[in-house]
Each structure stands twice: as structure tokens, then as C-alpha cells.
Design a protein around this motif. Structure first.
Motif, PDB file in Angstrom:
ATOM      1  N   ARG A  98      -5.654  79.667 -35.701  1.00  0.00           N
ATOM      2  CA  ARG A  98      -6.538  80.359 -36.894  1.00  0.00           C
ATOM      3  C   ARG A  98      -5.775  80.166 -38.323  1.00  0.00           C
ATOM      4  O   ARG A  98      -6.138  80.939 -39.777  1.00  0.00           O
ATOM      5  N   LEU A  99      -4.680  80.312 -38.097  1.00  0.00           N
ATOM      6  CA  LEU A  99      -3.905  80.477 -39.711  1.00  0.00           C
ATOM      7  C   LEU A  99      -4.111  79.123 -40.602  1.00  0.00           C
ATOM      8  O   LEU A  99      -3.427  79.659 -41.329  1.00  0.00           O
ATOM      9  N   GLY A 100      -4.257  78.416 -40.153  1.00  0.00           N
ATOM     10  CA  GLY A 100      -4.183  77.073 -40.930  1.00  0.00           C
ATOM     11  C   GLY A 100      -3.741  76.194 -40.170  1.00  0.00           C
ATOM     12  O   GLY A 100      -3.996  74.995 -41.196  1.00  0.00           O
ATOM     13  N   VAL A 101      -2.577  75.842 -39.171  1.00  0.00           N
ATOM     14  CA  VAL A 101      -1.843  74.944 -38.590  1.00  0.00           C
ATOM     15  C   VAL A 101      -3.450  73.682 -37.957  1.00  0.00           C
ATOM     16  O   VAL A 101      -4.463  74.648 -37.326  1.00  0.00           O
ATOM     17  N   SER A 102      -3.213  72.346 -38.733  1.00  0.00           N
ATOM     18  CA  SER A 102      -4.471  71.367 -38.346  1.00  0.00           C
ATOM     19  C   SER A 102      -3.994  70.126 -37.048  1.00  0.00           C
ATOM     20  O   SER A 102      -3.363  70.099 -37.333  1.00  0.00           O
ATOM     21  N   ALA A 103      -4.994  69.795 -36.563  1.00  0.00           N
ATOM     22  CA  ALA A 103      -5.045  68.615 -35.534  1.00  0.00           C
ATOM     23  C   ALA A 103      -5.852  66.864 -37.089  1.00  0.00           C
ATOM     24  O   ALA A 103      -6.105  66.764 -35.762  1.00  0.00           O
ATOM     25  N   GLU A 104      -6.212  68.024 -37.853  1.00  0.00           N
ATOM     26  CA  GLU A 104      -6.876  66.525 -38.468  1.00  0.00           C
ATOM     27  C   GLU A 104      -5.574  65.799 -39.088  1.00  0.00           C
ATOM     28  O   GLU A 104      -5.104  66.086 -39.881  1.00  0.00           O
ATOM     29  N   PRO A 105      -5.174  64.764 -38.651  1.00  0.00           N
ATOM     30  CA  PRO A 105      -5.033  64.057 -38.984  1.00  0.00           C
ATOM     31  C   PRO A 105      -4.546  62.967 -40.617  1.00  0.00           C
ATOM     32  O   PRO A 105      -5.878  63.066 -41.252  1.00  0.00           O
ATOM     33  N   GLU A 106      -3.729  62.720 -40.362  1.00  0.00           N
ATOM     34  CA  GLU A 106      -3.306  62.086 -42.069  1.00  0.00           C
ATOM     35  C   GLU A 106      -3.210  60.855 -42.363  1.00  0.00           C
ATOM     36  O   GLU A 106      -2.960  59.675 -41.511  1.00  0.00           O
ATOM     37  N   ILE A 107      -4.907  60.129 -42.215  1.00  0.00           N
ATOM     38  CA  ILE A 107      -4.792  58.664 -41.991  1.00  0.00           C
ATOM     39  C   ILE A 107      -4.402  57.444 -43.525  1.00  0.00           C
ATOM     40  O   ILE A 107      -4.737  58.313 -44.563  1.00  0.00           O
ATOM     41  N   THR A 108      -4.198  56.520 -42.828  1.00  0.00           N
ATOM     42  CA  THR A 108      -3.958  55.511 -43.815  1.00  0.00           C
ATOM     43  C   THR A 108      -4.223  53.771 -43.070  1.00  0.00           C
ATOM     44  O   THR A 108      -4.307  54.115 -42.426  1.00  0.00           O
ATOM     45  N   ARG A 109      -4.454  53.162 -44.442  1.00  0.00           N
ATOM     46  CA  ARG A 109      -4.726  51.354 -43.793  1.00  0.00           C
ATOM     47  C   ARG A 109      -4.214  50.790 -44.811  1.00  0.00           C
ATOM     48  O   ARG A 109      -3.793  50.973 -46.036  1.00  0.00           O
ATOM     49  N   ARG A 110      -3.580  49.270 -44.482  1.00  0.00           N
ATOM     50  CA  ARG A 110      -3.260  48.404 -45.327  1.00  0.00           C
ATOM     51  C   ARG A 110      -3.030  47.666 -44.535  1.00  0.00           C
ATOM     52  O   ARG A 110      -3.277  47.154 -43.078  1.00  0.00           O
ATOM     53  N   GLU A 111      -3.783  46.318 -46.050  1.00  0.00           N
ATOM     54  CA  GLU A 111      -3.170  44.897 -45.554  1.00  0.00           C
ATOM     55  C   GLU A 111      -2.393  45.014 -45.320  1.00  0.00           C
ATOM     56  O   GLU A 111      -1.667  44.471 -46.428  1.00  0.00           O
ATOM     57  N   ILE A 112      -2.011  43.550 -44.247  1.00  0.00           N
ATOM     58  CA  ILE A 112      -0.492  43.217 -43.541  1.00  0.00           C
ATOM     59  C   ILE A 112      -0.774  41.803 -44.373  1.00  0.00           C
ATOM     60  O   ILE A 112      -1.632  40.519 -43.081  1.00  0.00           O
ATOM     61  N   HIS A 113       0.480  41.015 -45.429  1.00  0.00           N
ATOM     62  CA  HIS A 113       0.039  39.607 -45.650  1.00  0.00           C
ATOM     63  C   HIS A 113       1.046  39.077 -44.801  1.00  0.00           C
ATOM     64  O   HIS A 113       1.568  39.727 -44.148  1.00  0.00           O
ATOM     65  N   PRO A 114       0.999  37.402 -44.235  1.00  0.00           N
ATOM     66  CA  PRO A 114       1.360  36.712 -43.365  1.00  0.00           C
ATOM     67  C   PRO A 114       2.618  37.097 -43.727  1.00  0.00           C
ATOM     68  O   PRO A 114       3.503  37.134 -44.563  1.00  0.00           O
ATOM     69  N   ALA A 115       3.784  37.583 -42.449  1.00  0.00           N
ATOM     70  CA  ALA A 115       5.062  37.505 -42.606  1.00  0.00           C
ATOM     71  C   ALA A 115       6.171  38.346 -43.277  1.00  0.00           C
ATOM     72  O   ALA A 115       7.052  39.265 -44.377  1.00  0.00           O
ATOM     73  N   GLU A 116       4.945  39.572 -44.031  1.00  0.00           N
ATOM     74  CA  GLU A 116       5.066  40.393 -45.422  1.00  0.00           C
ATOM     75  C   GLU A 116       6.073  41.503 -44.564  1.00  0.00           C
ATOM     76  O   GLU A 116       7.522  41.743 -45.414  1.00  0.00           O
ATOM     77  N   PHE A 117       5.902  41.881 -43.358  1.00  0.00           N
ATOM     78  CA  PHE A 117       7.049  43.211 -43.142  1.00  0.00           C
ATOM     79  C   PHE A 117       7.668  41.972 -41.742  1.00  0.00           C
ATOM     80  O   PHE A 117       7.090  42.113 -40.822  1.00  0.00           O
ATOM     81  N   SER A 118       8.653  42.112 -41.291  1.00  0.00           N
ATOM     82  CA  SER A 118       9.505  41.902 -39.714  1.00  0.00           C
ATOM     83  C   SER A 118       9.081  42.707 -39.243  1.00  0.00           C
ATOM     84  O   SER A 118       8.942  42.226 -37.316  1.00  0.00           O
ATOM     85  N   PHE A 119       9.012  44.262 -39.109  1.00  0.00           N
ATOM     86  CA  PHE A 119       8.789  44.932 -37.748  1.00  0.00           C
ATOM     87  C   PHE A 119       8.358  46.226 -38.629  1.00  0.00           C
ATOM     88  O   PHE A 119       8.966  46.982 -39.852  1.00  0.00           O
ATOM     89  N   MET A 120       7.636  47.412 -37.376  1.00  0.00           N
ATOM     90  CA  MET A 120       7.063  48.479 -37.402  1.00  0.00           C
ATOM     91  C   MET A 120       8.269  48.928 -36.353  1.00  0.00           C
ATOM     92  O   MET A 120       8.426  48.729 -35.199  1.00  0.00           O
ATOM     93  N   VAL A 121       8.727  50.412 -37.482  1.00  0.00           N
ATOM     94  CA  VAL A 121       9.150  51.606 -35.602  1.00  0.00           C
ATOM     95  C   VAL A 121       8.232  52.736 -35.774  1.00  0.00           C
ATOM     96  O   VAL A 121       8.117  53.240 -36.930  1.00  0.00           O
ATOM     97  N   LEU A 122       8.271  53.209 -34.653  1.00  0.00           N
ATOM     98  CA  LEU A 122       7.535  54.835 -34.886  1.00  0.00           C
ATOM     99  C   LEU A 122       8.776  55.804 -34.238  1.00  0.00           C
ATOM    100  O   LEU A 122       9.391  54.880 -32.844  1.00  0.00           O
ATOM    101  N   VAL A 123       8.983  56.955 -34.334  1.00  0.00           N
ATOM    102  CA  VAL A 123      10.017  58.077 -34.473  1.00  0.00           C
ATOM    103  C   VAL A 123       9.886  58.946 -34.087  1.00  0.00           C
ATOM    104  O   VAL A 123       9.457  59.740 -34.692  1.00  0.00           O
ATOM    105  N   SER A 124      10.109  59.750 -32.875  1.00  0.00           N
ATOM    106  CA  SER A 124       9.778  61.170 -32.799  1.00  0.00           C
ATOM    107  C   SER A 124      11.159  61.363 -34.030  1.00  0.00           C
ATOM    108  O   SER A 124      11.996  61.242 -34.392  1.00  0.00           O
ATOM    109  N   ASP A 125      10.832  62.959 -34.350  1.00  0.00           N
ATOM    110  CA  ASP A 125      11.677  63.218 -35.471  1.00  0.00           C
ATOM    111  C   ASP A 125      13.765  63.646 -34.354  1.00  0.00           C
ATOM    112  O   ASP A 125      14.269  64.111 -35.308  1.00  0.00           O
ATOM    113  N   GLY A 126      13.690  63.900 -33.410  1.00  0.00           N
ATOM    114  CA  GLY A 126      14.339  63.194 -32.898  1.00  0.00           C
ATOM    115  C   GLY A 126      15.613  61.952 -33.408  1.00  0.00           C
ATOM    116  O   GLY A 126      16.843  61.824 -33.299  1.00  0.00           O
TER     117      GLY A 126
END
Length: 355
Positions: free
Chosen positions: A243-271
Motif C-alpha cells: 500500500r506504500l508503493g512497493v510493486s510487483a510490476e516488472p521492468e521488461i526489456t526486449r533484445r534481439e540477439i545476433h548469431p554468436a553476439e553473446f557468449s553467455f547469460m548469467v542470472l544471479v541473486s544479490d548474494g
């Protein structure tokens, strides 16, 4: 609690030539594991069902389908206003075109959050009293405690060729809440490319959003800004702060990836991300032979060089440039000396504590 679900596996294998969509996610729970576990087990289902119900991918849609989408969206917003109140009494989320992936993700996140804070929990009797929903008119018990940040990634290809094939283009769509993090590594330069931003009170965008609805920002004893009792301004659960404003509205991004443009993706927690820079994260992965080995090495290194003791989670996803991950820029050498120094400092500190 940090939980990373496996990619969604279709019940029936797609026929040759059909596109593929892969799902990855990291959830960082706080105040208990109820919320992160709920998301691990259910969030992908909300997305799948939302895409199906709203006719995602259909070329032609009847007026009745459009009416169903509109009515469903309005019903969710009305439930927020009636159940939670506060922030959602004054603000209507921007779903955008609900038939787009972004619109489906926005709806799925808010629907999952609403269900989490209103449905019956499974906690044992005798646990501490649940939080309550107080929207100014009435108070309801919330059987689920705590909350969770989240970062998910959807990777799709136009054909059945997998996204990690060096000759394949792909589309990456991310949806993100809080301070879990997604980072890409450029094959050509070897540099880290952040995909998400942390939703903290110190973020200019979040400050502008929240100061419209609240007046109190505080700093804790470590100098970290907090809004209410949380360090994050967006999360699942945390009903007392909604009720104070903390929200579950996600920040959404879209990116087109060209062949071999990136070598890997990492998802991490703040730890991991609160201890290591994005570039350190990428350089550690470059040294490893497999994504699984890299995930374990990230967690072990983060836990080795910090004394804060926050749980760490990492998921490494192979992309088209994986075989050339150590070629671009300085390879893994860019932060090698820094990481060696940090490890030595941590070792010296641990010896001093034992004395």
C-alpha cells in the motif's frame, strides 16, 4: 531463499520447424521461503496460461477475444484496489498491448502476486501470525509471509534450432523485480552487458515513482536507503508494504540477439551481485569449462570473499558465442589480479577472526 527453476519443457515435443521458447529464472526470497517457492512452482504457469488466454501469436482475433482480455485486465486492477488499496488505488499499471509478450508478462506477474497474497497458505500451526492487508477500509489476514525478488528470461528462436547454436538469431525478453540480476557477456569485447537494474530507493526512476505516493525514505545503520522496511522497491509478496508503493510490476526489456553476439547469460541473486562486479562475474565464467561449473564457481567465490553471509545463487546459460568466451577483450585476465587480491584479503581476514 534463492530458487532457480529449470527451463520450461513442453509436454509434447514441437514438430520440426516450430519455434522454441526457453525459460530461466532466479528468485530471492526474504522473510521466509513461501514466496520464492510459490514462484518457482507456479510463475511459468501464469505466463503460459496468460499467453494462451490472451491469444498471443494469433494473426486474427475476434472482437470477443479482445473483450475477454480487456475485462480480465480490469478485473485484476479492481481486485488490487479492493484487496490491497494504497498505491493501486491511485495508480493503474501500464499493461500495454495485452496481446504482446510484454503485456502478458505484466499481467502474469501481477496475477501471481495477487494470488500469492490472497490465497490460503500451507504453513504449520503455531508459526508467527501472518501479515495483514490493511487498505484503509478493512483488514484481512495474509496467510503467506515474506516476499521475493525475481528475474526471469525468455529466449525464443524463429525455428526449432536451439538458441545456443552459433548461427542462430534469438530474441531475449526479461522481466525483473528487485535486485536479482541478469548480465550478458559480449563475445567480441568480453565485456559485461547488464540487462537489469536494481530496484532500490536510490534509483532515480524508482525515487520519482515512489515520491508521488510516499514521503518517508530512511537510511539504515549501514547507510543503505530503505523504503518502508525493505531495501527493494519492487517485489512479490511483502503485502504490508504494497500500500506504500512497493510493486510487483516488472521492468521488461526486449533484445534481439545476433548469431554468436553473446557468449553467455548469467542470472544471479544479490548474494553474488552485491559482492562481485558484473565484469568479475563474467570473467569467472570465462575460466570455466561448462555453465554448470561456472555457476558453482561463482557461488563459491562470492561466499569466499565476503563475510556478510547472504545466500548466493547463480545460473549460467550458454549462448551462441560460448566457445569464444575467452577471446574478446582481455579474456578472463581483466579482473584476475583483483580477484586474486580479494581472495588473499579474505584469507587474511579469516585468519585474524580465528585468532
Amino acid at each position: 531463499m534463492k530458487i532457480a527453476p529449470s527451463p520450461i519443457k513442453p509436454k509434447v515435443p514441437p514438430p520440426p520447424g516450430d519455434p522454441s521458447v526457453f525459460y530461466f529464472g532466479v528468485f530471492d526470497g526474504h522473510g521466509g521461503e513461501d514466496c520464492s517457492r510459490f514462484l518457482k512452482e507456479n510463475l511459468h504457469t501464469y505466463i503460459e496460461e496468460g499467453a494462451k488466454n490472451f491469444g498471443l501469436g494469433k494473426q486474427e482475433e475476434p472482437d470477443e477475444c479482445e473483450k475477454i482480455r480487456h475485462d480480465t485486465q480490469e478485473e485484476l486492477v479492481a481486485q488490487w484496489r479492493d484487496t490491497v488499496g494504497g498505491y493501486f488505488r491511485r495508480f493503474k499499471p501500464d499493461f500495454g498491448p495485452i496481446a504482446d509478450v510484454e503485456g502478458v508478462l505484466m499481467y502474469a506477474f501481477l496475477r501471481a502476486d495477487m494470488d500469492f497474497i490472497t490465497k490460503v497458505g500451507t504453513g504449520d500451526e503455531g508459526e508467527s501470525a501472518p501479515e495483514t492487508i490493511d487498505n484503509g477500509n478493512k483488514t484481512k489476514a495474509n496467510p503467506f509471509k515474506g516476499g521475493s525478488t525475481a528475474s526471469i528470461a525468455l529466449i525464443s528462436t524463429a525455428t526449432a534450432t536451439p538458441f545456443w547454436n552459433p548461427s542462430t538469431s534469438a530474441t531475449l525478453i526479461t522481466a525483473h523485480l528487485g535486485d536479482t540480476r541478469i548480465v550478458l557477456c559480449s563475445t567480441e569485447t568480453g565485456l559485461a552487458v547488464p540487462v537489469t537494474t536494481n530496484h532500490h530507493p536510490s534509483s532515480p526512476a524508482e525515487t520519482r515513482r515512489l515520491r508521488r505516493y510516499a514521503t518517508a525514505f530512511v537510511s539504515d545503520s549501514f547507510g543503505e536507503e530503505r523504503f518502508g522496511v525493505l531495501a527493494n522497491t519492487r517485489s512479490f509478496g511483502d503485502v504490508s508494504q504494497k500500500r506504500l508503493g512497493v510493486s510487483a510490476e516488472p521492468e521488461i526489456t526486449r533484445r534481439e540477439i545476433h548469431p554468436a553476439e553473446f557468449s553467455f547469460m548469467v542470472l544471479v541473486s544479490d548474494g553474488v551481485s552485491a559482492t562481485l562486479t558484473d565484469q568479475e562475474i563474467c570473467d569467472i565464467v570465462k575460466e570455466c569449462k561448462t555453465p554448470d561449473e561456472a555457476s558453482k564457481e561463482l557461488v563459491e567465490f562470492a561466499e569466499e570473499v565476503t563475510t556478510e553471509g547472504d545466500n548466493a545463487t547463480a545460473v549460467v546459460v550458454r549462448l551462441g558465442g560460448w566457445e569464444k568466451r575467452g577471446v574478446g577483450g582481455e579474456g578472463y585476465m581483466g579482473t584476475k589480479d583483483l580477484r586474486a587480491w580479494r581472495r588473499d584479503e579474505a584469507l587474511v581476514g579469516s585468519r585474524g577472526r580465528r585468532m
